[in-house]
Design a protein around this motif. Structure first.
Motif, PDB file in Angstrom:
ATOM      1  N   ALA A   9    -101.326  14.914  15.841  1.00 54.71           N
ATOM      2  CA  ALA A   9    -100.462  14.728  17.295  1.00 54.71           C
ATOM      3  C   ALA A   9     -99.252  14.856  16.692  1.00 54.71           C
ATOM      4  CB  ALA A   9    -101.292  13.649  17.361  1.00 54.71           C
ATOM      5  N   ASN A  12     -93.783  17.778  17.687  1.00 57.44           N
ATOM      6  CA  ASN A  12     -93.556  17.617  18.831  1.00 57.44           C
ATOM      7  C   ASN A  12     -93.302  18.104  19.737  1.00 57.44           C
ATOM      8  OD1 ASN A  12     -90.778  17.129  16.627  1.00 57.44           O
ATOM      9  ND2 ASN A  12     -91.253  19.018  15.789  1.00 57.44           N
ATOM     10  N   PHE A  13     -93.255  17.511  20.972  1.00 58.77           N
ATOM     11  CA  PHE A  13     -93.467  17.671  22.490  1.00 58.77           C
ATOM     12  C   PHE A  13     -92.139  17.597  23.121  1.00 58.77           C
ATOM     13  CE2 PHE A  13     -97.375  16.547  19.744  1.00 58.77           C
ATOM     14  CZ  PHE A  13     -98.667  16.761  20.916  1.00 58.77           C
ATOM     15  N   ALA A  46    -103.159  14.303  19.761  1.00 62.69           N
ATOM     16  CA  ALA A  46    -103.453  15.311  20.548  1.00 62.69           C
ATOM     17  C   ALA A  46    -104.397  15.232  21.972  1.00 62.69           C
ATOM     18  CB  ALA A  46    -102.967  16.227  19.826  1.00 62.69           C
ATOM     19  N   HIS A  51    -102.346  20.163  22.726  1.00 63.04           N
ATOM     20  CA  HIS A  51    -101.814  20.262  23.976  1.00 63.04           C
ATOM     21  C   HIS A  51    -101.624  18.829  24.772  1.00 63.04           C
ATOM     22  CE1 HIS A  51     -99.152  23.775  23.614  1.00 63.04           C
ATOM     23  NE2 HIS A  51    -100.216  23.851  23.338  1.00 63.04           N
ATOM     24  N   ALA A  53     -99.900  14.423  24.921  1.00 60.50           N
ATOM     25  CA  ALA A  53    -100.008  13.072  23.646  1.00 60.50           C
ATOM     26  C   ALA A  53    -101.447  12.267  23.827  1.00 60.50           C
ATOM     27  CB  ALA A  53     -99.395  12.684  23.620  1.00 60.50           C
ATOM     28  N   LEU A 126     -97.986  16.518  27.893  1.00 56.47           N
ATOM     29  CA  LEU A 126     -97.323  17.514  27.322  1.00 56.47           C
ATOM     30  C   LEU A 126     -97.129  18.742  26.730  1.00 56.47           C
ATOM     31  CD1 LEU A 126     -95.657  13.642  25.751  1.00 56.47           C
ATOM     32  CD2 LEU A 126     -94.855  14.151  27.936  1.00 56.47           C
ATOM     33  N   GLU A 127     -95.913  19.465  26.541  1.00 54.11           N
ATOM     34  CA  GLU A 127     -96.255  21.063  25.920  1.00 54.11           C
ATOM     35  C   GLU A 127     -95.740  20.538  24.924  1.00 54.11           C
ATOM     36  OE1 GLU A 127     -96.669  24.950  25.986  1.00 54.11           O
ATOM     37  OE2 GLU A 127     -96.956  23.214  27.466  1.00 54.11           O
ATOM     38  N   ARG A 128     -96.331  21.256  23.710  1.00 58.10           N
ATOM     39  CA  ARG A 128     -95.968  20.931  22.165  1.00 58.10           C
ATOM     40  C   ARG A 128     -94.971  22.173  21.940  1.00 58.10           C
ATOM     41  NH1 ARG A 128    -100.609  19.783  18.456  1.00 58.10           N
ATOM     42  NH2 ARG A 128     -99.125  20.461  15.800  1.00 58.10           N
TER      43      ARG A 128
END
Length: 281
Positions: A9, A12-13, A46, A51, A53, A126-128
């Motif tokens: 985790a 950056n997301f 993660a 992908h 959080a 969230l999109e990584r």
């Protein structure tokens, strides 16, 4: 309070930072009030496939009962549990946390089984992002900014690509499938195309083959071939081969990396550096 961050985790997301913090603060207010003195553990990990959080607040007092779990998401509901027979008012912190999380496509839930102590979960899909979008890219000699057509159906990926291209000093037009791509290139000229491979209506392979057919018919009127860079989460060698066989000139993997995209666009910038700006449409 003890913080435990899963190494997976530490990335950056892309998401709404303010809403995320407001959700977490509301959860913490509820947890601190419920658990009282002692140690509470905050775990960040993660989601599936890296992908998303997941924030888990552990050791939040005694385990939640099913009855309590149902009541806690109702603002100012009355709560009475076997551990605490005195009727209490729930307040608004946990209902607020769930409302904010669901506004972002996630949720806040309570663990009622298999836990020795109380536990609350907050998940966001969230999109990584491969590179830090806030990090300065460094010294980039932009001899030419590009106008790029982005063909991508996923809204989150559209936002990521637009932010990265802006960071690199380029502009873009975004369409959602191959049909819209073909309609758009007949109205305007672009320096390059970033083409997703898997889309509804018409995929990236079909769109690229039709673009190359159009260009072949227009060679007599000086219509040079546009660079078409595939970008996809499918990194298999056969996918790369199929992309180039369809007529694409580059290949990038998702999640998009700023340095890799910069390197892919650099030859296009260099090739156009000596072309007068007035010739671009």
């Amino acid at each position: 309070m003890r913080l435990d961050i899963d190494p997976a985790a530490q990335a950056n997301f892309l998401g709404d930072e303010k809403l995320f913090l407001r959700t977490l603060q509301a959860m913490l207010r509820h947890a601190i009030e419920r658990s009282g003195p002692g140690t509470m553990k905050v775990r960040l990990s993660a989601g599936e496939n890296g992908h998303g959080a997941l924030v888990v607040l552990q050791d939040v007092g005694a385990p939640y009962s099913n009855l309590e779990a149902r009541s806690l998401f109702e603002p100012f509901s009355s709560i009475q549990t076997p551990d605490n027979p005195i009727t209490q008012s729930n307040g608004i912190d946990l209902p607020l946390a769930r409302k904010l999380a669901r506004a972002m496509g996630g949720d806040v839930t309570i663990a009622t089984r298999g836990t020795r102590n109380g536990s609350i979960q907050f998940y966001l899909p969230l999109e990584r992002v491969a590179s830090n979008l806030d990090e300065p890219i460094g010294s980039i000699d932009h001899t030419r900014d590009l106008c790029i057509l982005v063909v991508e159906d996923n809204l989150i990926n559209q936002r990521i690509i637009a932010v990265i291209l802006e960071q690199l000093g380029h502009s873009c037009v975004i369409v959602a499938d191959g049909v819209m791509c073909l309609e758009t290139i007949q109205k305007a000229r672009f320096d390059a195309i970033l083409m997703d491979l898997h889309m509804p209506n018409m995929d990236g392979y079909q769109a690229t083959r039709q673009i190359r057919a159009i260009e072949a018919d227009l060679q007599a009127v000086d219509f040079p071939a546009m660079p078409i860079i595939a970008f996809t989460a499918d990194a298999r060698p056969e996918t790369r081969e199929a992309a180039f066989a369809a007529g694409m000139t580059g290949f990038l993997n998702k999640p998009i990396s700023i340095p890799e995209l910069y390197e892919a666009l650099a030859p296009i910038v260099a090739a156009l550096a000596d072309e007068p700006t007035a010739q671009r449409g």
